[in-house]
Design an enzyme around this catalytic site. Sequence first.
Site, PDB file in Angstrom:
ATOM      1  CG  HIS A 178      -1.969  -1.034   1.212  1.00 36.48           C
ATOM      2  ND1 HIS A 178      -2.849  -1.222   0.167  1.00 36.48           N
ATOM      3  CD2 HIS A 178      -2.282  -1.990   2.133  1.00 36.48           C
ATOM      4  CE1 HIS A 178      -3.648  -2.232   0.437  1.00 36.48           C
ATOM      5  NE2 HIS A 178      -3.316  -2.735   1.614  1.00 36.48           N
ATOM      6  CG  HIS A 228      -6.603  -5.201   1.896  1.00 36.00           C
ATOM      7  ND1 HIS A 228      -6.042  -6.087   2.795  1.00 36.00           N
ATOM      8  CD2 HIS A 228      -7.734  -4.724   2.469  1.00 36.00           C
ATOM      9  CE1 HIS A 228      -6.809  -6.133   3.882  1.00 36.00           C
ATOM     10  NE2 HIS A 228      -7.838  -5.322   3.707  1.00 36.00           N
TER      11      HIS A 228
END
Length: 352
Positions: A159, A196
């Site tokens: 991320h 994710h």
Amino acid sequence: MMRAYFSDDQLRHHGKTFIVAGEKKPIPEVPERAEILHTAIARLGLEVCAPSDAGMAPIAAIHDNQYLDFLQTIYPEWIAAGGSELVIPNIHPFDRNGPYPRHHAGKAGFHLGDTSCPISETTWQSAYASAQTAISAARHVRDGGAQSAYALCRPPGHHASSNLAGGFCYLNNSAIAAQELREKYDRVAILDVDLHHGNGTQHIFYERSDILTLSIHADPMDFYPFFWGNAEETGAKDGIGFNKNYPLALGSGDDVFLAALDRAMVAIDEFGADAVVVALGLDASRDDPFGGLAVSPDGFSRIGEKIGTLTCPTVIVQEGGYVSVTLAENLYQFLSAFGATTKNISISEGPK
């Protein structure tokens, strides 16, 4: 036999709490994750090596110097100004095109994309060690040590963009590993199988055609990181067509995930990848506390088996996967089916 890499310094960071739906909750990205994953490595009998210190250059090849300076200096600056024990932002810019703030609160808001990346006195030490773990695994493979290697990276990285932390991630270990491989190989693919979307990885390589980014993940219309990871996001400029997203409906299990993986494997083959980084998230598990997808331990075995058919050099970088009853089992099943103990025989001793 595959070699694994890990540094004890990676256990020093503990972010404690973050905000979810307006409520303060414990951060699940805890040192215990790494300790649990170690049991799977031990069960496989893999050699675990401490990473070498390759310095800042491989990290700076991915991350902005301004951001790296922030990660190293913000904590003492924050404490000197009377801040709390953790650096947590309370304001974020509309965009990041304006002047860079001088105030510590402004810097925190500029570089920390959400509340899940608090910075403590030991955060940089752990994030730096995690990046060095990925670098050592990539160099071991790149320099002929073996066909594959596993980097037990913690904190995770996918991320994190070039100048922004988010989702428990500070330095993008998978991107750093891919750039290391790119020093030798013309075409590198990053296959992200985390629950994710790997939004930081996508951002870093979105305009490049030499590194193909692929991410299989829960649909961001319903799940973190929300704003990135749709199928329509395919790259820009030179990178058009070299970013591929496979969003899955919440609750999807083994067969749906594996069907998306089949499509991703075809894309890797069509790209002609010379080397691959697998961003291995185990949080797609049906037992993971995030609960977005429902992959079983057998599903992780089948995922490992499919990815194990790759014939090019492969670096497996640990991303998500949080404390659950099957966390260690899921890693064991993936690595065992991938062939960690059978086919990845060392070619030469390589760097240590």
